[in-house]
Design a protein around this motif. Structure first.
Motif, mmCIF file in Angstrom:
data_model
loop_
_atom_site.group_PDB
_atom_site.id
_atom_site.type_symbol
_atom_site.label_atom_id
_atom_site.label_comp_id
_atom_site.label_asym_id
_atom_site.label_seq_id
_atom_site.Cartn_x
_atom_site.Cartn_y
_atom_site.Cartn_z
ATOM 1 N N VAL A 335 -17.288 -7.111 -37.976
ATOM 2 C CA VAL A 335 -18.008 -5.887 -38.336
ATOM 3 C C VAL A 335 -18.873 -6.184 -39.553
ATOM 4 C CG1 VAL A 335 -17.791 -3.484 -39.044
ATOM 5 C CG2 VAL A 335 -16.173 -4.441 -37.399
ATOM 6 N N VAL A 336 -20.164 -5.812 -39.457
ATOM 7 C CA VAL A 336 -21.099 -6.123 -40.542
ATOM 8 C C VAL A 336 -21.668 -4.880 -41.208
ATOM 9 C CG1 VAL A 336 -21.742 -8.314 -39.488
ATOM 10 C CG2 VAL A 336 -23.061 -6.263 -38.938
ATOM 11 N N ALA A 337 -21.545 -3.688 -40.605
ATOM 12 C CA ALA A 337 -22.160 -2.491 -41.191
ATOM 13 C C ALA A 337 -21.487 -1.244 -40.647
ATOM 14 C CB ALA A 337 -23.662 -2.454 -40.922
ATOM 15 N N VAL A 338 -21.712 -0.140 -41.348
ATOM 16 C CA VAL A 338 -21.292 1.201 -40.926
ATOM 17 C C VAL A 338 -22.552 2.058 -40.837
ATOM 18 C CG1 VAL A 338 -19.932 3.250 -41.488
ATOM 19 C CG2 VAL A 338 -19.035 0.973 -42.015
ATOM 20 N N ARG A 339 -22.690 2.810 -39.742
ATOM 21 C CA ARG A 339 -23.894 3.625 -39.527
ATOM 22 C C ARG A 339 -23.511 5.080 -39.261
ATOM 23 N NH1 ARG A 339 -27.626 1.656 -34.855
ATOM 24 N NH2 ARG A 339 -25.931 2.515 -33.570
ATOM 25 N N TRP A 340 -24.216 5.993 -39.943
ATOM 26 C CA TRP A 340 -24.038 7.441 -39.724
ATOM 27 C C TRP A 340 -25.310 8.006 -39.117
ATOM 28 C CZ3 TRP A 340 -26.709 11.761 -41.194
ATOM 29 C CH2 TRP A 340 -26.067 12.992 -41.034
ATOM 30 N N SER A 341 -25.165 8.847 -38.096
ATOM 31 C CA SER A 341 -26.308 9.508 -37.455
ATOM 32 C C SER A 341 -25.925 10.945 -37.132
ATOM 33 C CB SER A 341 -26.722 8.781 -36.164
ATOM 34 O OG SER A 341 -27.155 7.468 -36.427
ATOM 35 N N PRO A 342 -26.899 11.872 -37.108
ATOM 36 C CA PRO A 342 -26.584 13.254 -36.741
ATOM 37 C C PRO A 342 -26.523 13.480 -35.237
ATOM 38 C CG PRO A 342 -28.893 13.083 -37.337
ATOM 39 C CD PRO A 342 -28.288 11.720 -37.564
ATOM 40 N N ARG A 343 -26.902 12.496 -34.418
ATOM 41 C CA ARG A 343 -26.904 12.635 -32.965
ATOM 42 C C ARG A 343 -26.478 11.314 -32.346
ATOM 43 N NH1 ARG A 343 -31.075 14.742 -30.554
ATOM 44 N NH2 ARG A 343 -30.987 13.344 -28.771
ATOM 45 N N PRO A 344 -26.211 11.263 -31.031
ATOM 46 C CA PRO A 344 -25.695 10.022 -30.438
ATOM 47 C C PRO A 344 -26.649 8.843 -30.586
ATOM 48 C CG PRO A 344 -25.370 11.872 -28.941
ATOM 49 C CD PRO A 344 -26.204 12.377 -30.061
ATOM 50 N N GLU A 345 -27.951 9.093 -30.394
ATOM 51 C CA GLU A 345 -28.909 7.998 -30.490
ATOM 52 C C GLU A 345 -29.409 7.902 -31.926
ATOM 53 O OE1 GLU A 345 -29.236 10.544 -28.456
ATOM 54 O OE2 GLU A 345 -28.558 9.656 -26.555
ATOM 55 N N PRO A 346 -29.354 6.719 -32.547
ATOM 56 C CA PRO A 346 -29.860 6.583 -33.913
ATOM 57 C C PRO A 346 -31.363 6.814 -33.969
ATOM 58 C CG PRO A 346 -29.314 4.433 -32.968
ATOM 59 C CD PRO A 346 -28.814 5.454 -32.006
ATOM 60 N N ASP A 347 -31.821 7.395 -35.087
ATOM 61 C CA ASP A 347 -33.244 7.654 -35.290
ATOM 62 C C ASP A 347 -33.561 7.452 -36.763
ATOM 63 O OD1 ASP A 347 -32.172 9.903 -36.487
ATOM 64 O OD2 ASP A 347 -32.705 11.258 -34.855
ATOM 65 N N ASP A 348 -34.700 8.030 -37.205
ATOM 66 C CA ASP A 348 -35.116 7.820 -38.592
ATOM 67 C C ASP A 348 -34.226 8.551 -39.593
ATOM 68 O OD1 ASP A 348 -35.910 10.292 -37.743
ATOM 69 O OD2 ASP A 348 -37.932 10.201 -38.574
ATOM 70 N N ARG A 349 -33.275 9.377 -39.114
ATOM 71 C CA ARG A 349 -32.340 10.053 -40.012
ATOM 72 C C ARG A 349 -31.038 9.272 -40.195
ATOM 73 N NH1 ARG A 349 -32.649 15.650 -36.727
ATOM 74 N NH2 ARG A 349 -32.413 14.081 -35.083
ATOM 75 N N SER A 350 -30.886 8.166 -39.480
ATOM 76 C CA SER A 350 -29.650 7.390 -39.544
ATOM 77 C C SER A 350 -29.524 6.682 -40.899
ATOM 78 C CB SER A 350 -29.611 6.368 -38.405
ATOM 79 O OG SER A 350 -29.666 7.006 -37.147
ATOM 80 N N LEU A 351 -28.271 6.545 -41.345
ATOM 81 C CA LEU A 351 -27.965 5.867 -42.605
ATOM 82 C C LEU A 351 -27.071 4.669 -42.305
ATOM 83 C CD1 LEU A 351 -27.058 9.066 -44.696
ATOM 84 C CD2 LEU A 351 -29.303 7.987 -44.432
#
Length: 357
Positions: A335-351
């Motif tokens: 595991v190299v990273a953790v990602r947060w998104s407000p919807r299932p598909e990541p977009d420009d709001r993903s962290l």
């Protein structure tokens, strides 16, 4: 039928827990766009699952909305002068035409006349074999062709010919009648958005390409960093990655779960702060994923630990909510990273938080 899509599985799991719920409430519970949730539920219902997707409405309100969107056609106006509209009739010799004033002079011995007496204000009938002229202001439709006093039709029908079309009244503000067809101002064309989607009722009705721009600031960080995020309805959020326990097999086993051979557990601790006026109504970690070295996302496991409480649904304005998310993955996966998104598909709001030094 086996459900393989993780998003469908989350929808069905939440629906099985609630039993009966509105689509937008179910979508908010799993952190999904209501339109996407409705589409998935309809597709699942048609696949043979014991699932019924319904709709409920206010009949009176819908009728009022339809009446406003499709106004009734204007009624044909009655002429302001003259007798009521009726088929034109050729008067019989010796008798006044129907509707003629009492002063009309009938044909008789003292008033020799070769043809029928026309009614006051109307021209005499045409030559035998042709239909009489249309009455001024009348529709002219449905006039039975006559052939002189006897009223017999000429053989072969009524000869065709050019007809004069009366001009519309000055100003064109009202409907006018031409050859039995009512003409006039047409209703204003419907708004294409309203005619397609219906009247807006909630913020989720807004088009996806018209959402607010993501907040300014970095979209990536390290463990311990707080990053500015945004929810589906424009909620102003701050997400902080506090801790990543890898492996966390002992916590997994202490909660009563058992790992299969070759598996390991990972626990991620995050906090979400709502800095805006709009409540965040989804699970804060609904789309919190682990990223492997080849970029493959790992979704959270549907389990919770007693010693590490999970996230709860919703974060009110000004509130900070924390929780732990559990993952189960192969022991050999890096595991190299953790990602947060407000919807299932990541977009420009993903962290994204990197776990590499």
């Amino acid at each position: 039928m086996a459900v393989t899509d993780p998003a469908d599985a989350r929808l069905l799991a939440a629906l099985a827990e609630l039993g009966k719920v509105a689509v937008h409430e179910l979508a908010a519970r799993v952190g999904m766009d209501p339109r996407e949730a409705a589409y998935r539920l309809v597709a699942l219902s048609g696949s043979g699952l014991p699932l019924l997707v319904g709709v409920e409405s206010d009949p009176q309100g819908l009728r009022a909305a339809l009446a406003g969107a499709f106004p009734a056609a204007p009624q044909t106006p009655r002429p302001a002068h003259g007798p009521p509209l009726a088929p034109y009739q050729v008067p019989t010799p010796g008798y006044p035409a129907p509707g003629a004033p009492s002063g009309a002079v009938p044909a008789g011995p003292s008033h020799p006349q070769s043809g029928p007496v026309p009614s006051a204000g109307f021209p005499p009938p045409s030559a035998p074999g042709y239909p009489p002229p249309a009455r001024p202001g009348g529709s002219g439709a449905g006039v039975p062709p006559q052939n002189g006093p006897g009223g017999a039709r000429p053989p072969g029908g009524v000869p065709s010919g050019p007809y004069q079309v009366p001009a519309p009244p000055a100003g064109g503000s009202g409907p006018y009648q031409v050859a039995g067809v009512v003409s006039g101002p047409y209703p204003a064309p419907l708004d294409p958005v309203i005619s397609t989607w219906g009247p807006p009722q909630t913020a989720s009705w807004a088009r996806g390409d018209q959402r607010p721009a993501p907040p300014a600031g970095p979209r990536t960080g390290k463990i311990g960093d707080s990053l500015a995020g945004q929810g589906l309805e424009g909620e102003q959020l701050t997400v902080q990655l506090l801790e990543v326990q890898d492996p966390a097999d002992y916590l997994f086993g202490a909660a009563g779960y058992r790992l299969e051979p070759g598996e390991r557990a990972v626990v991620v601790h995050t906090e979400v702060t709502n800095k805006g006026p709009i409540p965040f109504v989804s699970l804060p970690d609904n789309y919190l994923e682990l990223l492997t070295e080849d970029g493959t996302p790992v979704a959270k496991a549907p389990v919770s630990l007693t010693s590490r409480p999970p996230h709860k649904i919703g974060v009110q304005p000004g509130e900070t909510a924390g929780g732990h998310t559990v993952y189960v993955l192969p022991e050999s996966t890096r595991v190299v990273a953790v990602r947060w998104s407000p919807r299932p598909e990541p977009d420009d709001r993903s962290l994204t938080w990197s776990l590499e030094d």
